[in-house]
Design an enzyme around this catalytic site. Structure first.
Site, mmCIF file in Angstrom:
data_model
loop_
_atom_site.group_PDB
_atom_site.id
_atom_site.type_symbol
_atom_site.label_atom_id
_atom_site.label_comp_id
_atom_site.label_asym_id
_atom_site.label_seq_id
_atom_site.Cartn_x
_atom_site.Cartn_y
_atom_site.Cartn_z
ATOM 1 N N ASN A 9 38.954 11.991 -38.424
ATOM 2 C CA ASN A 9 38.097 10.779 -38.688
ATOM 3 C C ASN A 9 37.829 10.798 -40.107
ATOM 4 O OD1 ASN A 9 36.223 8.769 -38.853
ATOM 5 N ND2 ASN A 9 34.690 9.611 -37.804
ATOM 6 N N TRP A 10 38.305 10.242 -40.761
ATOM 7 C CA TRP A 10 38.130 10.400 -42.309
ATOM 8 C C TRP A 10 37.005 9.469 -42.882
ATOM 9 C CZ3 TRP A 10 43.587 9.902 -44.834
ATOM 10 C CH2 TRP A 10 44.557 11.024 -44.519
ATOM 11 N N LYS A 11 36.146 8.793 -42.029
ATOM 12 C CA LYS A 11 35.053 7.883 -42.495
ATOM 13 C C LYS A 11 35.204 7.134 -43.732
ATOM 14 C CE LYS A 11 32.649 11.613 -40.001
ATOM 15 N NZ LYS A 11 31.271 12.315 -39.881
ATOM 16 N N HIS A 95 31.414 5.298 -32.674
ATOM 17 C CA HIS A 95 30.932 6.452 -33.366
ATOM 18 C C HIS A 95 29.324 6.571 -33.624
ATOM 19 C CE1 HIS A 95 30.505 9.412 -36.451
ATOM 20 N NE2 HIS A 95 31.625 9.978 -36.033
ATOM 21 N N GLU A 97 27.988 6.994 -36.180
ATOM 22 C CA GLU A 97 27.405 6.607 -37.555
ATOM 23 C C GLU A 97 27.435 5.006 -37.449
ATOM 24 O OE1 GLU A 97 30.086 8.656 -39.924
ATOM 25 O OE2 GLU A 97 28.893 10.280 -39.557
ATOM 26 N N GLU A 167 30.388 13.652 -29.040
ATOM 27 C CA GLU A 167 30.123 13.973 -30.385
ATOM 28 C C GLU A 167 28.377 14.066 -30.303
ATOM 29 O OE1 GLU A 167 33.324 13.260 -33.200
ATOM 30 O OE2 GLU A 167 31.733 11.554 -33.381
ATOM 31 N N GLY A 173 28.598 16.720 -38.961
ATOM 32 C CA GLY A 173 28.173 16.872 -40.585
ATOM 33 C C GLY A 173 27.092 17.779 -40.898
ATOM 34 N N SER A 213 31.298 19.030 -36.484
ATOM 35 C CA SER A 213 31.398 20.381 -37.272
ATOM 36 C C SER A 213 32.601 21.186 -36.670
ATOM 37 C CB SER A 213 30.256 21.079 -37.538
ATOM 38 O OG SER A 213 29.221 20.465 -38.197
ATOM 39 N N GLY A 234 35.602 15.427 -38.643
ATOM 40 C CA GLY A 234 35.488 14.831 -39.802
ATOM 41 C C GLY A 234 35.766 15.511 -41.056
ATOM 42 N N GLY A 235 34.915 16.307 -41.542
ATOM 43 C CA GLY A 235 34.737 16.891 -42.790
ATOM 44 C C GLY A 235 36.149 17.941 -42.747
#
Ligand code: PGA
Length: 249
Positions: A9-11, A95, A97, A167, A173, A213, A234-235
């Protein structure tokens, strides 16, 4: 048998050119890693370039959001059919966010999931509790509510098409991954909810990804849990070497 999924998930990261370059770099690194479903979710403007770069590889492309209507006066929104037309196969829905910053809730998760399924997209539906909710002892209640209101009213054959992601918001993150024990307990709970609504067989077949994470160093431990079927990352999905290491885990 549930095929494990590694989804990046590159956001709001990477331009179209950067996305294509990433795919070019990562593709040779994951050749031969069969038995894994590999998905990348770039931003809307980078979707077409990512689809083009991924052609001929086993990388599938996901959107990060969609609107539930097919078309109309919804400024700034994108429909399921539009995503299918440019080659998307998956879409992330609900998600945290989106829930936190953009007013997404279990009702919109439900509508978006139906729209995605209707168009032939595989929804990746996210659930998870905040730190406050966990510390108040409400994790189970939150997961039950999000599951029931978000996907609990689907037809069993619709539910069978989707992917779930657990999640925990406190792990996203933050560098603070859920331990395999904490994650497994939540995944077991979600699978039990699925069994209540859709029966043991359907529940036994649905993939439940862990997100929060995830890194190459902790992914193997998580994947070793019986109810964890992959990661929504993500990251650590932004770097080709690290993403390839996750796919090979
Ligand atoms: P993270 O994000 O891996 O950077 O914690 C996961 C997600 O939000 O899907």
């Amino acid at each position: 048998m549930r095929t494990p999924v590694v989804a990046g998930n590159w956001k709001m990261n990477k331009t179209a050119a950067e996305a294509a370059a990433f795919v070019d770099e990562v593709s040779p690194l994951i050749v031969g890693s069969s038995g894994r479903e590999v998905i990348i979710a770039p931003t809307f403007p980078a979707l077409a370039a990512t689809v083009a770069a991924a052609r001929g590889s086993n990388i599938r492309v996901s959107a990060q959001n969609l609107h539930w209507e097919a078309s109309g006066a919804y400024t700034g929104e994108v429909s399921a059919g539009m995503l299918v037309e440019i080659g998307c196969t998956h879409v992330i829905i609900g998600h945290s966010e989106r829930r936190q910053y953009f007013g997404e809730n279990d009702g919109t998760v439900h509508l978006k999931t139906l729209a995605a399924l209707d168009a032939g997209l595989t929804p990746i539906v996210c659930v998870g509790e905040t730190l406050e909710q966990r510390e108040a002892g409400n994790t189970e209640a939150v997961l039950t509510e999000q599951f029931t209101a978000g996907v609990g009213a689907l037809q069993p054959e619709q539910f069978a098409e989707l992917i779930l992601a657990y999640e925990p918001v406190w792990a996203i993150g933050t560098g603070r991954t859920a331990t395999p024990e904490i994650a497994e307990a939540a995944h077991r709970e979600i699978r039990a909810l699925a069994a209540e609504c859709f029966g043991e067989t359907t529940a036994g077949n649905v993939r439940i990804l862990y997100g929060g994470s995830v890194k190459p160093s902790n992914f193997t431990g998580l994947l070793g849990c019986p109810n964890i079927d992959g990661g929504l990352v993500g990251g650590a999905s932004l770097d080709p070497q690290s993403f390839a290491a996750l796919v090979r885990a």
